[in-house]
Design a protein around this motif. Structure first.
Motif: not given
Length: 573
Positions: A384-393, A429-440
């Protein structure tokens, strides 16, 4: 009495002249001109043979009619030089050659020996298809060519042609211009220095820097064809078509304005100036809808779409790429072995669906994504991208989410995060936070400040949150039903260090924009580049006249001709 004597003398001279015209040549050792080659004065109201005023000429005045080998000349006054077989015509001069041309002027000369005419003074040359107006025209009857070197204007149906000089070829019904020429009609304006224009079909062939301008676009080419009646173009050298927000270029371009269709072959490039997008391939089709603005582009043969993202560019390849929709709601779909590359991210999948309005890019069919050193896989993946900043959201990995990171210090170690679904957030544009859910589940190699391995962490929980800095995990938080244990390296068996479903695809990783193309398409690309270079070294000559131009009259008979053909068919029946 003097008037009567003068009248008798004129009648006598006219009779003598007529007899001289019909007299057969005497046989002798010298070559004599046949009577069919002689100019004939068919009619004149008055004749004067005053050799003092016009030596060697007979003067004809009033309703003068001259004929010679199918050519007819009418004028108010004529000087006929019998020995030279030459005529000078004055006043309301009209020269006719059958039904092919009629030329009017104030003054003209005609050489019966060379069958060459010269006309000047408000010259008007008419053919069944067009009218030429200029100051002076030369007409070579033997070669069936008329030409002028003064500024001229040609009216051909809806087309108006203006040029400094030009030639008209009667047999092929073609005008040829090699200096500045402009063709104007209600729909287009053509400007070039070299133009062949066929008056019966309205087909125009341009050579050298040329532009074709209409309300919807501007065409530039240095060797091409344009049908002014049907608004169809075929362009072969340094060609491009510029629309309001798109530019299409290629070695060979085809254009149909009525259908709003363009096609490019070899080295095709389409630039979308609104969406900062460039599409390339060796075959492309573009359809425009001026009412709904829902344009569409089809690309194949080493197809790639390049989209600008902030200060970076995203390169996407598929064997077939479709770009559809208006500028504000553009959709890109790529099929069959899709690959993409960006400086900090690359990936592969079977197909991609990307919508710039929603900012969602769907990776469908065995997707894999590399973000810096992280490999992410799952059944379905959404960026999902941010159309205003033209960066990955953000990022969504649905079903069988799996993150693998090659441990930088151990030889065969891999940090792993596994769960049902994964939700990630990007920063710069760098992965800053991740949530992994269910049977992690997690396997993580832990080091001290001296980069010494202190243990391998393994845990299970219902949800896990990771924070990244500089591509490294700086914190992790487990939620609900947490089972965690840190093992010394020698107490953690090798066969237990990889989760079920582990697949490391590092050897497939796209590391540059050139890696997005499979080998077979690179071979096609290299072959086309060699052909293009070879073609560029060939002699630069105008395009050959197309079959549809040469056979235009045959395929488009006039009403009388068509009626005649129908009668012949009925008679045969």
């Amino acid at each position: 009495m003097k008037k009567i004597a003068y009248l008798i003398l004129c009648i006598s001279l006219l009779g003598s002249f007529a007899i001289a015209q019909d007299k057969k040549p005497e046989k002798s050792g010298k070559i004599t001109m046949q009577e069919s080659d002689k100019i004939i004065i068919e009619h004149s109201d008055f004749i004067d043979m005053n050799q003092y005023e016009i030596p060697g000429a007979t003067v004809f005045t009033g309703n003068v009619r001259v004929i010679h080998k199918g050519t007819k000349i009418n004028c108010n006054k004529a000087y006929y030089f019998t020995d030279e077989n030459y005529v000078k015509a004055f006043g309301n001069v009209q020269i006719n050659q059958g039904d092919s041309i009629t030329m009017n002027s104030r003054y003209a000369e005609y050489d019966g020996k060379d069958e060459f005419a010269f006309a000047t003074g408000d010259v008007n040359l008419r053919s069944p298809e067009s009218t030429l107006t200029t100051d002076t025209i030369f007409f070579d009857k033997k070669k069936q060519i008329a030409f002028y070197n003064s500024f001229g204007t040609i009216i051909n149906k809806e087309n108006t042609l203006k040029s400094r000089s030009g030639r008209y070829f009667l047999d092929s019904k073609k005008y040829q211009f090699t200096t500045a020429v402009t063709v104007t009609n209600p729909k287009t304006v053509i400007k070039t220095n070299h133009l062949d224009f066929y008056e019966n079909s309205g087909h125009a062939y341009v050579f050298g820097p040329s532009t074709i301008t209409s309300n919807d676009n501007v065409i530039y080419t240095e060797n091409g064809f344009y049908d002014t009646n049907n608004d169809v173009g075929k362009l072969q050298k340094n060609s491009k078509i510029t629309y309001n927000n798109k530019i299409i270029e290629g070695d060979d371009l085809y254009y149909d304005q009525k259908k709003n269709f363009s096609r490019g072959i070899n080295n095709v490039k389409i630039t979308d100036t609104i969406n900062n997008m460039v599409a390339k391939g060796h075959y492309a089709e573009m359809y425009r809808n001026t009412a709904t603005r829902k344009d569409s582009i089809i690309l194949t043969k080493r197809a790639v779409v390049i989209t600008k993202v902030e200060n970076d560019s995203l390169y996407m390849h598929g064997k077939k790429i479709l770009v559809t929709g208006p500028p504000e709601d553009r959709v890109i779909r790529a099929f069959d072995n899709v690959r993409f590359f960006k400086t900090d991210m690359s990936g592969k999948c079977d197909s991609i669906h990307s919508n710039n309005k929603t900012g969602i890019t769907q990776l469908i069919g065995n997707p894999v994504l590399w973000n810096n050193d992280n490999q992410m896989t799952g059944d379905v993946m959404h960026l999902i991208g941010n159309n205003k900043t033209e960066q990955l959201d953000s990022l969504k990995v649905l079903n069988n989410a799996f993150i693998i990171q090659k441990d930088s210090l151990s030889e065969n170690g891999y940090n792993q995060i596994k769960g049902q679904n994964l939700y990630g957030k990007f920063k710069d544009n760098k992965l800053s936070e991740v949530d992994v859910v269910k049977n992690t589940e997690v396997i993580y190699y832990m080091y001290n400040d001296k980069n010494e391995l202190v243990g391998i962490d393994k845990k299970k929980c219902s949800k896990l949150n990771f924070l990244f800095e500089g591509n490294q995990i700086v914190s992790q938080t487990a939620y609900n039903s947490v089972e965690a244990l840190t093992y010394p390296e020698n107490e953690f068996p090798e066969n237990a260090r990889k989760f079920r479903g582990f697949v490391w695809r590092g050897d497939e990783r796209i590391k540059s924009k050139d890696d997005i193309f499979p080998e077979e398409e690179n071979l096609i690309h290299e072959k086309i580049l060699i052909e293009s270079k070879k073609k560029a070294l060939e002699e630069d000559i105008p395009m050959e006249t197309l079959k549809e131009t040469l056979e235009y009259d045959k395929n488009n008979p006039k009403p009388k001709e068509k009626e005649g053909k129908e009668k012949k068919v009925k008679s045969k029946e």
